[in-house]
Design a protein around this motif. Sequence first.
Motif, PDB file in Angstrom:
ATOM      1  N   MET A 157      42.794  13.143  55.551  1.00  0.00           N
ATOM      2  CA  MET A 157      42.857  13.796  54.235  1.00  0.00           C
ATOM      3  C   MET A 157      43.645  12.934  53.239  1.00  0.00           C
ATOM      4  O   MET A 157      43.198  12.703  52.111  1.00  0.00           O
ATOM      5  CB  MET A 157      43.517  15.177  54.364  1.00  0.00           C
TER       6      MET A 157
ATOM      7  N   GLU B   3      33.861  17.615  63.929  1.00  0.00           N
ATOM      8  CA  GLU B   3      33.122  18.217  65.058  1.00  0.00           C
ATOM      9  C   GLU B   3      31.638  17.850  64.987  1.00  0.00           C
ATOM     10  O   GLU B   3      31.023  17.525  65.998  1.00  0.00           O
ATOM     11  CB  GLU B   3      33.265  19.744  65.039  1.00  0.00           C
TER      12      GLU B   3
ATOM     13  N   LEU C 249      37.227  18.969  56.830  1.00  0.00           N
ATOM     14  CA  LEU C 249      37.527  17.845  57.720  1.00  0.00           C
ATOM     15  C   LEU C 249      37.269  18.241  59.177  1.00  0.00           C
ATOM     16  O   LEU C 249      36.584  17.528  59.914  1.00  0.00           O
ATOM     17  CB  LEU C 249      38.990  17.414  57.533  1.00  0.00           C
ATOM     18  N   TYR C 250      37.816  19.384  59.564  1.00  0.00           N
ATOM     19  CA  TYR C 250      37.691  19.827  60.955  1.00  0.00           C
ATOM     20  C   TYR C 250      36.212  19.941  61.341  1.00  0.00           C
ATOM     21  O   TYR C 250      35.771  19.393  62.357  1.00  0.00           O
ATOM     22  CB  TYR C 250      38.382  21.185  61.141  1.00  0.00           C
ATOM     23  N   ASN C 251      35.453  20.661  60.525  1.00  0.00           N
ATOM     24  CA  ASN C 251      34.049  20.903  60.885  1.00  0.00           C
ATOM     25  C   ASN C 251      33.212  19.623  60.809  1.00  0.00           C
ATOM     26  O   ASN C 251      32.299  19.434  61.612  1.00  0.00           O
ATOM     27  CB  ASN C 251      33.461  22.006  60.003  1.00  0.00           C
TER      28      ASN C 251
ATOM     29  N   GLU D 169      46.947  22.855  62.272  1.00  0.00           N
ATOM     30  CA  GLU D 169      47.720  21.658  61.941  1.00  0.00           C
ATOM     31  C   GLU D 169      47.160  20.985  60.684  1.00  0.00           C
ATOM     32  O   GLU D 169      47.920  20.634  59.786  1.00  0.00           O
ATOM     33  CB  GLU D 169      47.665  20.695  63.143  1.00  0.00           C
ATOM     34  N   TYR D 170      45.824  20.842  60.613  1.00  0.00           N
ATOM     35  CA  TYR D 170      45.203  20.239  59.433  1.00  0.00           C
ATOM     36  C   TYR D 170      45.561  21.072  58.194  1.00  0.00           C
ATOM     37  O   TYR D 170      45.883  20.537  57.134  1.00  0.00           O
ATOM     38  CB  TYR D 170      43.678  20.223  59.558  1.00  0.00           C
TER      39      TYR D 170
ATOM     40  N   ARG E  79      48.789  17.352  69.571  1.00  0.00           N
ATOM     41  CA  ARG E  79      47.757  17.865  68.662  1.00  0.00           C
ATOM     42  C   ARG E  79      47.042  16.746  67.914  1.00  0.00           C
ATOM     43  O   ARG E  79      46.114  16.991  67.179  1.00  0.00           O
ATOM     44  CB  ARG E  79      48.405  18.806  67.640  1.00  0.00           C
TER      45      ARG E  79
ATOM     46  N   THR F 281      38.319  30.011  56.619  1.00  0.00           N
ATOM     47  CA  THR F 281      37.419  28.998  57.159  1.00  0.00           C
ATOM     48  C   THR F 281      36.904  29.468  58.526  1.00  0.00           C
ATOM     49  O   THR F 281      37.334  30.524  59.005  1.00  0.00           O
ATOM     50  CB  THR F 281      38.129  27.622  57.259  1.00  0.00           C
ATOM     51  N   TYR F 282      35.996  28.740  59.103  1.00  0.00           N
ATOM     52  CA  TYR F 282      35.394  29.175  60.375  1.00  0.00           C
ATOM     53  C   TYR F 282      35.460  28.070  61.417  1.00  0.00           C
ATOM     54  O   TYR F 282      35.262  26.898  61.091  1.00  0.00           O
ATOM     55  CB  TYR F 282      33.922  29.546  60.174  1.00  0.00           C
ATOM     56  N   ILE F 283      35.764  28.482  62.668  1.00  0.00           N
ATOM     57  CA  ILE F 283      35.655  27.533  63.784  1.00  0.00           C
ATOM     58  C   ILE F 283      34.530  28.066  64.676  1.00  0.00           C
ATOM     59  O   ILE F 283      34.714  29.044  65.411  1.00  0.00           O
ATOM     60  CB  ILE F 283      36.970  27.441  64.596  1.00  0.00           C
ATOM     61  N   PRO F 284      33.352  27.474  64.592  1.00  0.00           N
ATOM     62  CA  PRO F 284      32.200  28.034  65.318  1.00  0.00           C
ATOM     63  C   PRO F 284      32.381  28.083  66.831  1.00  0.00           C
ATOM     64  O   PRO F 284      31.760  28.908  67.495  1.00  0.00           O
ATOM     65  CB  PRO F 284      31.056  27.081  64.958  1.00  0.00           C
ATOM     66  N   THR F 285      33.231  27.200  67.381  1.00  0.00           N
ATOM     67  CA  THR F 285      33.306  27.126  68.847  1.00  0.00           C
ATOM     68  C   THR F 285      34.240  28.167  69.463  1.00  0.00           C
ATOM     69  O   THR F 285      34.233  28.344  70.676  1.00  0.00           O
ATOM     70  CB  THR F 285      33.779  25.724  69.284  1.00  0.00           C
TER      71      THR F 285
ATOM     72  N   TRP G 176      48.693  25.038  53.914  1.00  0.00           N
ATOM     73  CA  TRP G 176      48.223  26.394  54.212  1.00  0.00           C
ATOM     74  C   TRP G 176      48.834  26.909  55.515  1.00  0.00           C
ATOM     75  O   TRP G 176      48.887  26.178  56.493  1.00  0.00           O
ATOM     76  CB  TRP G 176      46.693  26.406  54.356  1.00  0.00           C
TER      77      TRP G 176
ATOM     78  N   ILE H  44      49.198  20.665  57.059  1.00  0.00           N
ATOM     79  CA  ILE H  44      49.397  19.419  56.304  1.00  0.00           C
ATOM     80  C   ILE H  44      48.948  19.610  54.855  1.00  0.00           C
ATOM     81  O   ILE H  44      49.555  19.105  53.911  1.00  0.00           O
ATOM     82  CB  ILE H  44      48.618  18.266  56.969  1.00  0.00           C
TER      83      ILE H  44
ATOM     84  N   ALA I  21      43.126  24.859  71.722  1.00  0.00           N
ATOM     85  CA  ALA I  21      43.262  23.512  71.149  1.00  0.00           C
ATOM     86  C   ALA I  21      42.569  23.454  69.785  1.00  0.00           C
ATOM     87  O   ALA I  21      43.096  22.854  68.835  1.00  0.00           O
ATOM     88  CB  ALA I  21      42.634  22.500  72.103  1.00  0.00           C
ATOM     89  N   GLU I  22      41.392  24.119  69.678  1.00  0.00           N
ATOM     90  CA  GLU I  22      40.640  24.079  68.413  1.00  0.00           C
ATOM     91  C   GLU I  22      41.430  24.746  67.293  1.00  0.00           C
ATOM     92  O   GLU I  22      41.561  24.208  66.195  1.00  0.00           O
ATOM     93  CB  GLU I  22      39.294  24.809  68.550  1.00  0.00           C
TER      94      GLU I  22
ATOM     95  N   ARG J 276      44.651  13.819  67.415  1.00  0.00           N
ATOM     96  CA  ARG J 276      43.457  13.220  68.021  1.00  0.00           C
ATOM     97  C   ARG J 276      42.989  12.089  67.133  1.00  0.00           C
ATOM     98  O   ARG J 276      42.895  12.267  65.923  1.00  0.00           O
ATOM     99  CB  ARG J 276      42.336  14.250  68.140  1.00  0.00           C
TER     100      ARG J 276
ATOM    101  N   PRO K  93      41.057  20.784  54.712  1.00  0.00           N
ATOM    102  CA  PRO K  93      41.221  20.763  56.178  1.00  0.00           C
ATOM    103  C   PRO K  93      40.055  21.414  56.946  1.00  0.00           C
ATOM    104  O   PRO K  93      39.684  20.932  58.011  1.00  0.00           O
ATOM    105  CB  PRO K  93      42.519  21.531  56.410  1.00  0.00           C
ATOM    106  N   GLY K  94      39.488  22.476  56.370  1.00  0.00           N
ATOM    107  CA  GLY K  94      38.359  23.139  57.038  1.00  0.00           C
ATOM    108  C   GLY K  94      37.144  22.236  57.049  1.00  0.00           C
ATOM    109  O   GLY K  94      36.448  22.092  58.059  1.00  0.00           O
TER     110      GLY K  94
ATOM    111  N   LYS L 167      45.965  31.211  71.400  1.00  0.00           N
ATOM    112  CA  LYS L 167      46.146  29.801  71.007  1.00  0.00           C
ATOM    113  C   LYS L 167      45.151  28.950  71.780  1.00  0.00           C
ATOM    114  O   LYS L 167      45.108  29.025  73.016  1.00  0.00           O
ATOM    115  CB  LYS L 167      47.571  29.334  71.353  1.00  0.00           C
TER     116      LYS L 167
ATOM    117  N   ASP M 241      44.648  25.315  67.210  1.00  0.00           N
ATOM    118  CA  ASP M 241      45.862  24.537  66.937  1.00  0.00           C
ATOM    119  C   ASP M 241      45.559  23.379  66.004  1.00  0.00           C
ATOM    120  O   ASP M 241      46.323  23.082  65.076  1.00  0.00           O
ATOM    121  CB  ASP M 241      46.440  23.983  68.244  1.00  0.00           C
ATOM    122  N   ARG M 242      44.421  22.723  66.273  1.00  0.00           N
ATOM    123  CA  ARG M 242      44.052  21.556  65.462  1.00  0.00           C
ATOM    124  C   ARG M 242      43.780  21.982  64.022  1.00  0.00           C
ATOM    125  O   ARG M 242      44.267  21.373  63.075  1.00  0.00           O
ATOM    126  CB  ARG M 242      42.815  20.891  66.079  1.00  0.00           C
ATOM    127  N   MET M 243      43.004  23.073  63.884  1.00  0.00           N
ATOM    128  CA  MET M 243      42.702  23.559  62.529  1.00  0.00           C
ATOM    129  C   MET M 243      44.004  23.969  61.823  1.00  0.00           C
ATOM    130  O   MET M 243      44.212  23.640  60.641  1.00  0.00           O
ATOM    131  CB  MET M 243      41.742  24.752  62.600  1.00  0.00           C
TER     132      MET M 243
ATOM    133  N   MET N  44      44.436  13.967  61.362  1.00  0.00           N
ATOM    134  CA  MET N  44      45.386  14.525  60.388  1.00  0.00           C
ATOM    135  C   MET N  44      45.617  13.586  59.200  1.00  0.00           C
ATOM    136  O   MET N  44      45.959  14.033  58.112  1.00  0.00           O
ATOM    137  CB  MET N  44      46.733  14.774  61.054  1.00  0.00           C
TER     138      MET N  44
END
Lengths: 107, 459
Positions: free
Chosen positions: A30, A53, A48-50, B77-78, A69, B56-60, B84, B81, B70-71, A71, A45-46, B68, B73-75, A27
């Motif tokens: 960024m 991963e 960053l997340y990807n 949260e990001y 939340r 956006t996309y979370i492939p997993t 969005w 911040i 974990a993935e 990590r 954020p998108g 809900k 939730d994490r997205m 978190m």
Amino acid sequence: MPREKFHTLTEPMFYILLCLRKECCGMDIMGQVEKLTSGRVKVGPGTLYNLLEQFLSAGMIEETKVEGRRRSYILTHKGNSMLEDEFKRLKTLVSDYQMLTGEEESV
Amino acid sequence: MRMIKHRREEFLLFDYAGVEKHLVKMAAKGWRLVDIEFGTWTYERMEPAKIRYSVTYIPTVSAFDPAKTAEKDRMDEYCKIAGWEKVADWNQMQIYCSEDPEAVDIETDESVRLEAIRKSMRKTFLVSNILLLCVFAIQGCNQRLSYRVNPVSYLSQNSNLIAIGLIVFGITVTLINLLYYLYWINKSKRLIAEGGRCAEVRFYRPFAYGSLAIVLGILVIYIFSFTSGDTTLLFLGALAGLFLIIYLVRKTSVIMRRKGVDQLLNKIVTFIVDIVLAIVLVSVIAWAGTKMVLDDEKEYEIFISGDQEWHIYQDEIPVKVEDLIDVDYEHASYVTRTENESILLKFGQYMQQSYATDENTYYMSMDYDVVEVKADFLYDMCLEGYLKRYDKYDDWGRYDEIDIYESAVIDRLYQMQYDGEYGNEWIICSDDLIIWLYADWELTEEEMEDFVLAASKKV
């Protein structure tokens, strides 16, 4: 021939890895990148997340702790050497530029 | 004033830009997206506002994941911040909104966005479209098998023609979707390599709505092509049952998602519910269809000759033995076995069984098909179907073309030959008619002409 993945790093990739030389929470990255580049580079954020991963699955970073939340991650040896390779590549670019233009201090 | 609006939106799962633009427009009109479920997008009324939307996309993640994870939730949260708020998700697609014009874009690296989309599509879009293609291919093979059993009977039923139309249309649309995706991926790669953004998806929404309209149109034509009210009801019931199953299966999955049920368990339960409901639907349709046939059984009289009992039917058939030879049978059964008509051809199967009161007397019977080919290009194919109908039996006879005198009625005549001997089985070609005839006596050419004239008047 397709380019090897992470052979050259985009700016967001470079700065995320740079931030993760020290253990850092996802978190906070960024904000750190924005601060580090004085707002020139922004990591969404998108992205960053990807990227986190992708770095994890490529073994370039590892997860150090999970607190709710939050990590945290840190660069692995592989990630560090890729970051160094990128740095060397960038240095070569700069040096080539300087050699051809004669500009040393101004760059 | 309506406060909630449900809409079926047609977007390709990788068309993030289309979704973003659409939601911005809806917000400007005073509708905020609140949920996506069963492919239905729910909007809530609000004051028209300038809201930014980002996808956006979370492939997993999967459509079977708990609401809900974990993935997610994490997205979330990001994104929170970065300013969005989560709005809804659709498979791997995650939709966020922000009223802050300064909020950092959710995606700031197009190559990373493309990679996430590519991984997500491999899991959902490609798998579902390839499976759909397989289903259409299996259905296509089934139709081909039915066609090969009896091409004339097959082509005489509008339901079969509509099934072919829907299968061909389905394969075309699915292939277009898949090819368009490949084109989009390659174009996006090229644009990103040149420093640009992912390619825009164009023309898909009109294409999707057009396709939907065509399918609905075909179904409406199909429904109006039924001649019996019972068949229409059965078809509408089956269609309603199908939609009910789709609703119940999806609802089951959504309820489990909301209750936080594990992805694997959700998949297993949804699959079982799907199979059970499909079996129930097929059983109900089969039961209703059988009942319809049984209720529709024709009335008959019983005729007893010696120790034999015969059912005597009085169907209107195009040609009777009495039309050809000078006889008057008191006990004859006239049966229409099949009578179908499609836009391509008309097909009827008829028979006459004549029974004598005296067991030692034999009355003439006959069995025949009358095919009226409306589409000229099908004539030779239908004829070939008849000429080759016994080819699969090695020890059976074959049809030989017979020379006829100059007939104004018969164009071509074929007769069945078994080991050099001709039997009382013919194929008669006359104008757009093909007649297959089996009789208890050897018809003369004049009788055959009479037969054709009688059949052509009544077909």
